[in-house]
Design an enzyme around this catalytic site. Structure first.
Site, mmCIF file in Angstrom:
data_model
loop_
_atom_site.group_PDB
_atom_site.id
_atom_site.type_symbol
_atom_site.label_atom_id
_atom_site.label_comp_id
_atom_site.label_asym_id
_atom_site.label_seq_id
_atom_site.Cartn_x
_atom_site.Cartn_y
_atom_site.Cartn_z
ATOM 1 N N ASN A 19 0.838 -1.203 0.000
ATOM 2 C CA ASN A 19 0.000 0.000 0.000
ATOM 3 C C ASN A 19 0.870 1.249 0.000
ATOM 4 O O ASN A 19 0.575 2.219 -0.707
ATOM 5 C CB ASN A 19 -0.944 -0.001 1.209
ATOM 6 C CG ASN A 19 -2.174 -0.848 0.956
ATOM 7 O OD1 ASN A 19 -2.976 -0.532 0.091
ATOM 8 N ND2 ASN A 19 -2.317 -1.928 1.709
ATOM 9 N N ILE A 97 -3.183 -1.833 17.173
ATOM 10 C CA ILE A 97 -4.386 -1.109 17.599
ATOM 11 C C ILE A 97 -3.932 0.140 18.342
ATOM 12 O O ILE A 97 -3.045 0.069 19.197
ATOM 13 C CB ILE A 97 -5.251 -2.006 18.507
ATOM 14 C CG1 ILE A 97 -5.791 -3.181 17.685
ATOM 15 C CG2 ILE A 97 -6.393 -1.208 19.131
ATOM 16 C CD1 ILE A 97 -6.496 -4.242 18.505
ATOM 17 N N HIS A 114 -8.557 -1.613 5.334
ATOM 18 C CA HIS A 114 -8.802 -2.927 5.912
ATOM 19 C C HIS A 114 -9.192 -3.874 4.781
ATOM 20 O O HIS A 114 -10.073 -3.555 3.980
ATOM 21 C CB HIS A 114 -9.923 -2.838 6.946
ATOM 22 C CG HIS A 114 -10.186 -4.150 7.613
ATOM 23 N ND1 HIS A 114 -9.302 -4.707 8.515
ATOM 24 C CD2 HIS A 114 -11.205 -5.025 7.492
ATOM 25 C CE1 HIS A 114 -9.775 -5.874 8.909
ATOM 26 N NE2 HIS A 114 -10.924 -6.101 8.310
ATOM 27 N N THR A 146 -11.689 5.490 14.095
ATOM 28 C CA THR A 146 -12.336 5.913 15.337
ATOM 29 C C THR A 146 -11.957 4.897 16.409
ATOM 30 O O THR A 146 -11.184 3.977 16.142
ATOM 31 C CB THR A 146 -13.870 5.969 15.185
ATOM 32 O OG1 THR A 146 -14.328 4.645 14.891
ATOM 33 C CG2 THR A 146 -14.304 6.922 14.078
ATOM 34 N N LEU A 149 -12.598 -0.679 16.556
ATOM 35 C CA LEU A 149 -11.643 -1.374 15.691
ATOM 36 C C LEU A 149 -12.255 -1.656 14.314
ATOM 37 O O LEU A 149 -13.289 -2.334 14.231
ATOM 38 C CB LEU A 149 -11.196 -2.686 16.337
ATOM 39 C CG LEU A 149 -10.241 -3.538 15.487
ATOM 40 C CD1 LEU A 149 -8.895 -2.863 15.317
ATOM 41 C CD2 LEU A 149 -10.087 -4.926 16.072
ATOM 42 N N GLU A 180 -6.928 -2.710 -3.170
ATOM 43 C CA GLU A 180 -6.226 -1.855 -2.197
ATOM 44 C C GLU A 180 -5.345 -0.821 -2.881
ATOM 45 O O GLU A 180 -5.339 0.358 -2.514
ATOM 46 C CB GLU A 180 -5.389 -2.707 -1.240
ATOM 47 C CG GLU A 180 -6.229 -3.627 -0.378
ATOM 48 C CD GLU A 180 -5.448 -4.243 0.771
ATOM 49 O OE1 GLU A 180 -4.850 -3.509 1.567
ATOM 50 O OE2 GLU A 180 -5.423 -5.482 0.871
#
Ligand code: GRF
Length: 224
Positions: A19, A97, A114, A146, A149, A180
């Protein structure tokens, strides 16, 4: 909102950096009107860092294991990110995370990709889960980050068909190549032009409320 000067972008990585490569290429050829100010990895020695070095982009390693807990790492990460004064922060294969304070600090300018058609399959191992469920399609989603998750408002998502002979690797490879590597540069191009905003009610795109994520049909020609 438009940025006073060329938008400044920081990319967070943990691994291979495919990416990152797609994003960097789009910054270089002008599809994303942003300058890639830095690449930051929570893992040492990963290919994404080699790529950044190779193309002359500032590359920083901040190993999460070196910190006593998530919040200490997040605080250090925030300090490093802010050194580069980013308008946009993009998590690109960033396998970590982040906690509420970091999320709040970058609210509206922190994006993630994701590899699933959210809200299906938040979390890990998405390709295998889609195969086990017998889904006809699988894909990827770019969303604002946000506290939830993989649950922030989705900007764009696109799908590929699942083939009878797919395994998790072939499916992951096709999602990366066909989805992606296109939707993330496109979302960041919109961000860099000030065309995407997050507010309390959700996403505004070109001044209008986004009721559902944008899709492959909304990709501009340069990103198809
Ligand atoms: C991508 O599928 C990304 O969406 C996921 O992890 C993978 C990392 O790929 N979160 P890369 O590091 O961008 O090559």
């Amino acid at each position: 909102m438009t940025y006073a000067a060329r938008a400044r972008l920081v990319v967070l990585v943990s691994g291979r950096g495919r990416n990152l490569q797609a994003i960097h290429a789009a910054c270089v050829d002008g599809r994303i009107d942003a300058r890639l100010a830095a690449v930051i990895s929570n893992r040492a020695g990963v290919p994404a860092l080699d790529y950044a070095h190779g193309v002359g982009v500032e590359a920083v390693t901040l190993r999460h294991e070196a910190f006593r807990d998530r919040y200490a790492f997040d605080q250090a990460l925030t300090e490093v990110i802010d050194r580069y004064r980013p308008d946009i922060v993009a998590m690109a294969g960033f396998m970590r995370i982040v906690g509420a304070p970091l999320v709040a600090h970058y609210r509206g300018r922190l994006l993630n990709i994701h590899p699933a058609l959210l809200p299906r399959y938040p979390g890990l191992d998405t390709h295998r889960r889609a195969l086990v469920a017998g889904d006809a399609e699988h894909g990827a989603t770019v969303h604002f980050v946000t506290e939830q998750l993989d649950g922030g408002p989705a900007v764009i998502q696109a799908a590929v068909s699942i083939r009878a002979d797919d395994d998790a690797e072939t499916l992951a490879e096709r999602v990366m190549r066909q989805v992606e590597s296109k939707i993330y540069p496109q979302a960041l191009a919109w961000m860099a032009r000030g065309e995407l905003q997050l507010d309390a009610a959700g996403i505004r795109f070109r001044g209008r409320r986004l009721a559902a994520p944008l899709g492959a049909v909304d990709l501009e020609a340069a990103f198809r």
